[in-house]
Design a protein around this motif. Structure first.
Motif, PDB file in Angstrom:
ATOM      1  N   ALA A  55       0.769  -1.264  -0.222  1.00  0.00           N
ATOM      2  CA  ALA A  55      -0.041  -0.143   0.069  1.00  0.00           C
ATOM      3  C   ALA A  55       1.063   1.354   0.169  1.00  0.00           C
ATOM      4  N   GLY A  56       2.103   1.155  -0.685  1.00  0.00           N
ATOM      5  CA  GLY A  56       2.891   2.317  -0.603  1.00  0.00           C
ATOM      6  C   GLY A  56       3.433   2.829   0.575  1.00  0.00           C
ATOM      7  N   LEU A  57       3.453   1.854   1.794  1.00  0.00           N
ATOM      8  CA  LEU A  57       4.197   2.429   2.929  1.00  0.00           C
ATOM      9  C   LEU A  57       5.624   2.055   2.853  1.00  0.00           C
ATOM     10  N   PRO A  58       6.459   3.014   3.487  1.00  0.00           N
ATOM     11  CA  PRO A  58       7.841   2.861   3.373  1.00  0.00           C
ATOM     12  C   PRO A  58       8.327   1.441   4.301  1.00  0.00           C
ATOM     13  N   GLU A  59       9.609   1.020   3.829  1.00  0.00           N
ATOM     14  CA  GLU A  59       9.834  -0.294   4.897  1.00  0.00           C
ATOM     15  C   GLU A  59      10.427   0.258   6.128  1.00  0.00           C
ATOM     16  N   GLY A  60      10.126  -0.552   7.191  1.00  0.00           N
ATOM     17  CA  GLY A  60      10.146  -0.420   8.440  1.00  0.00           C
ATOM     18  C   GLY A  60       8.996  -0.562   9.498  1.00  0.00           C
ATOM     19  N   LEU A  61       9.095  -0.175  10.528  1.00  0.00           N
ATOM     20  CA  LEU A  61       7.995  -0.243  11.529  1.00  0.00           C
ATOM     21  C   LEU A  61       6.705   0.628  11.239  1.00  0.00           C
ATOM     22  N   GLN A  62       5.584   0.226  11.093  1.00  0.00           N
ATOM     23  CA  GLN A  62       4.408   1.039  10.499  1.00  0.00           C
ATOM     24  C   GLN A  62       3.224   0.749  11.579  1.00  0.00           C
ATOM     25  N   GLU A  63       2.728   1.609  12.096  1.00  0.00           N
ATOM     26  CA  GLU A  63       1.414   1.472  13.020  1.00  0.00           C
ATOM     27  C   GLU A  63       0.353   1.257  12.035  1.00  0.00           C
ATOM     28  N   TYR A  64      -0.753   0.115  12.395  1.00  0.00           N
ATOM     29  CA  TYR A  64      -1.677  -0.142  11.460  1.00  0.00           C
ATOM     30  C   TYR A  64      -3.147  -0.168  12.334  1.00  0.00           C
ATOM     31  N   SER A  65      -2.810  -0.357  13.746  1.00  0.00           N
ATOM     32  CA  SER A  65      -4.146  -0.454  14.465  1.00  0.00           C
ATOM     33  C   SER A  65      -3.953   0.429  15.927  1.00  0.00           C
ATOM     34  N   THR A  66      -5.032   0.712  16.296  1.00  0.00           N
ATOM     35  CA  THR A  66      -5.228   1.563  17.295  1.00  0.00           C
ATOM     36  C   THR A  66      -5.175   0.969  18.532  1.00  0.00           C
ATOM     37  N   VAL A  67      -5.317  -0.301  18.557  1.00  0.00           N
ATOM     38  CA  VAL A  67      -5.138  -1.286  19.794  1.00  0.00           C
ATOM     39  C   VAL A  67      -4.277  -2.646  19.687  1.00  0.00           C
ATOM     40  N   ALA A  68      -3.567  -2.863  20.493  1.00  0.00           N
ATOM     41  CA  ALA A  68      -2.671  -4.069  20.309  1.00  0.00           C
ATOM     42  C   ALA A  68      -3.426  -5.370  20.081  1.00  0.00           C
ATOM     43  N   VAL A  69      -3.197  -6.035  18.864  1.00  0.00           N
ATOM     44  CA  VAL A  69      -3.699  -6.926  18.252  1.00  0.00           C
ATOM     45  C   VAL A  69      -2.915  -8.102  18.224  1.00  0.00           C
ATOM     46  N   GLN A  70      -3.432  -9.450  18.490  1.00  0.00           N
ATOM     47  CA  GLN A  70      -2.502 -10.669  18.425  1.00  0.00           C
ATOM     48  C   GLN A  70      -2.375 -10.940  16.814  1.00  0.00           C
ATOM     49  N   GLN A  71      -1.280 -11.065  16.695  1.00  0.00           N
ATOM     50  CA  GLN A  71      -1.017 -11.168  14.987  1.00  0.00           C
ATOM     51  C   GLN A  71      -0.644 -12.832  14.992  1.00  0.00           C
ATOM     52  N   HIS A  72      -1.146 -13.292  13.693  1.00  0.00           N
ATOM     53  CA  HIS A  72      -1.067 -14.623  13.239  1.00  0.00           C
ATOM     54  C   HIS A  72      -0.017 -14.673  12.027  1.00  0.00           C
ATOM     55  N   TRP A  73       1.152 -15.291  12.474  1.00  0.00           N
ATOM     56  CA  TRP A  73       2.125 -15.232  11.143  1.00  0.00           C
ATOM     57  C   TRP A  73       2.011 -16.910  10.631  1.00  0.00           C
ATOM     58  N   GLY A  74       2.854 -16.747   9.440  1.00  0.00           N
ATOM     59  CA  GLY A  74       3.192 -17.884   8.907  1.00  0.00           C
ATOM     60  C   GLY A  74       4.328 -17.552   8.109  1.00  0.00           C
ATOM     61  N   ALA A  75       5.124 -18.923   7.926  1.00  0.00           N
ATOM     62  CA  ALA A  75       6.505 -18.849   6.956  1.00  0.00           C
ATOM     63  C   ALA A  75       6.100 -18.711   5.590  1.00  0.00           C
ATOM     64  N   ALA A  76       6.379 -17.561   4.945  1.00  0.00           N
ATOM     65  CA  ALA A  76       6.135 -17.226   3.540  1.00  0.00           C
ATOM     66  C   ALA A  76       6.872 -18.377   2.775  1.00  0.00           C
ATOM     67  N   PRO A  77       6.303 -19.069   1.742  1.00  0.00           N
ATOM     68  CA  PRO A  77       6.887 -20.027   1.131  1.00  0.00           C
ATOM     69  C   PRO A  77       8.064 -19.323   0.203  1.00  0.00           C
ATOM     70  N   ALA A  78       8.890 -20.311  -0.232  1.00  0.00           N
ATOM     71  CA  ALA A  78       9.869 -19.909  -1.312  1.00  0.00           C
ATOM     72  C   ALA A  78       9.312 -19.085  -2.721  1.00  0.00           C
ATOM     73  N   SER A  79       8.277 -19.444  -2.936  1.00  0.00           N
ATOM     74  CA  SER A  79       7.601 -19.042  -4.111  1.00  0.00           C
ATOM     75  C   SER A  79       6.648 -17.665  -3.789  1.00  0.00           C
ATOM     76  N   GLY A  80       6.826 -17.477  -2.714  1.00  0.00           N
ATOM     77  CA  GLY A  80       5.754 -16.094  -2.234  1.00  0.00           C
ATOM     78  C   GLY A  80       6.633 -14.915  -1.978  1.00  0.00           C
ATOM     79  N   ASP A  81       5.770 -13.645  -1.857  1.00  0.00           N
ATOM     80  CA  ASP A  81       6.504 -12.574  -1.726  1.00  0.00           C
ATOM     81  C   ASP A  81       6.155 -11.986  -0.278  1.00  0.00           C
ATOM     82  N   LEU A  82       7.007 -12.163   0.501  1.00  0.00           N
ATOM     83  CA  LEU A  82       7.018 -11.685   2.049  1.00  0.00           C
ATOM     84  C   LEU A  82       6.937 -10.052   2.000  1.00  0.00           C
ATOM     85  N   VAL A  83       5.901  -9.363   2.504  1.00  0.00           N
ATOM     86  CA  VAL A  83       5.696  -8.080   2.590  1.00  0.00           C
ATOM     87  C   VAL A  83       6.015  -7.641   4.045  1.00  0.00           C
ATOM     88  N   ALA A  84       5.551  -8.220   5.095  1.00  0.00           N
ATOM     89  CA  ALA A  84       5.738  -7.740   6.414  1.00  0.00           C
ATOM     90  C   ALA A  84       5.860  -8.884   7.281  1.00  0.00           C
TER      91      ALA A  84
END
Length: 167
Positions: A55-84
């Protein structure tokens, strides 16, 4: 439990997943699958600002929520594009936003790789609260994901009519 046993993950429709426990069901990671729930955070780390879903956000730490949210992570596959990644350590295995292009091959540990029939996005940064707490950055990320997936806009503006009691 499982939500994407065959042939559900074979459907030729775009998919946005927000749940770590479904990363394996939708074949959104190479084998062995790495996924989990992270800490509660209001921000994420953009690792690829050039991707459309950033979404045009610069690299680095970016706030996206007004309250702390539990994030759900996964390991991006080798054929995927890791964005954040999650904010904790920018570990590429902790992808909270990554894209998989239609036709991308996933290493399932079988002889033949799985080929994705449509675009897929893991958007684990959305967490358990959904979009209810998004800042402008969060809204922009969500909109960029929907656009990249190719989800069509409604033909006309949706207007909600409040219920009324008659008689």
């Amino acid at each position: 439990g499982k939500v994407a046993d065959e042939p559900f993950h074979l459907l030729d429709i775009p998919l946005m997943n927000i749940e770590a426990a479904n990363v394996d069901d939708f074949l959104l990671a190479d084998t062995p699958v790495s996924q989990g729930n992270g800490d509660t955070r209001t921000d994420l780390v953009i690792t690829d600002s050039t991707h459309e879903i950033a979404a045009g956000l610069p690299e680095g730490l970016q706030e996206y929520s007004t309250v702390a949210v539990q994030q759900h992570w996964g390991a991006a596959p080798a054929s995927g594009d890791l964005v954040a990644t999650d904010e904790a350590d920018s570990d590429p295995l902790h992808g909270v936003l990554y894209a998989i292009e239609k036709g991308a091959e996933i290493d399932t540990g079988e002889i033949d790789p799985f080929v994705h029939p449509a675009r897929r996005v893991h958007a684990g940064f959305i967490g358990n609260t959904g979009a209810a707490t998004f800042t402008e950055n969060g809204v922009n990320l969500f909109d960029a994901i929907v656009e990249w997936l190719g989800v069509p806009a409604p033909a006309e503006e949706i207007v909600m009519q409040p219920p009324t009691k008659e008689g």
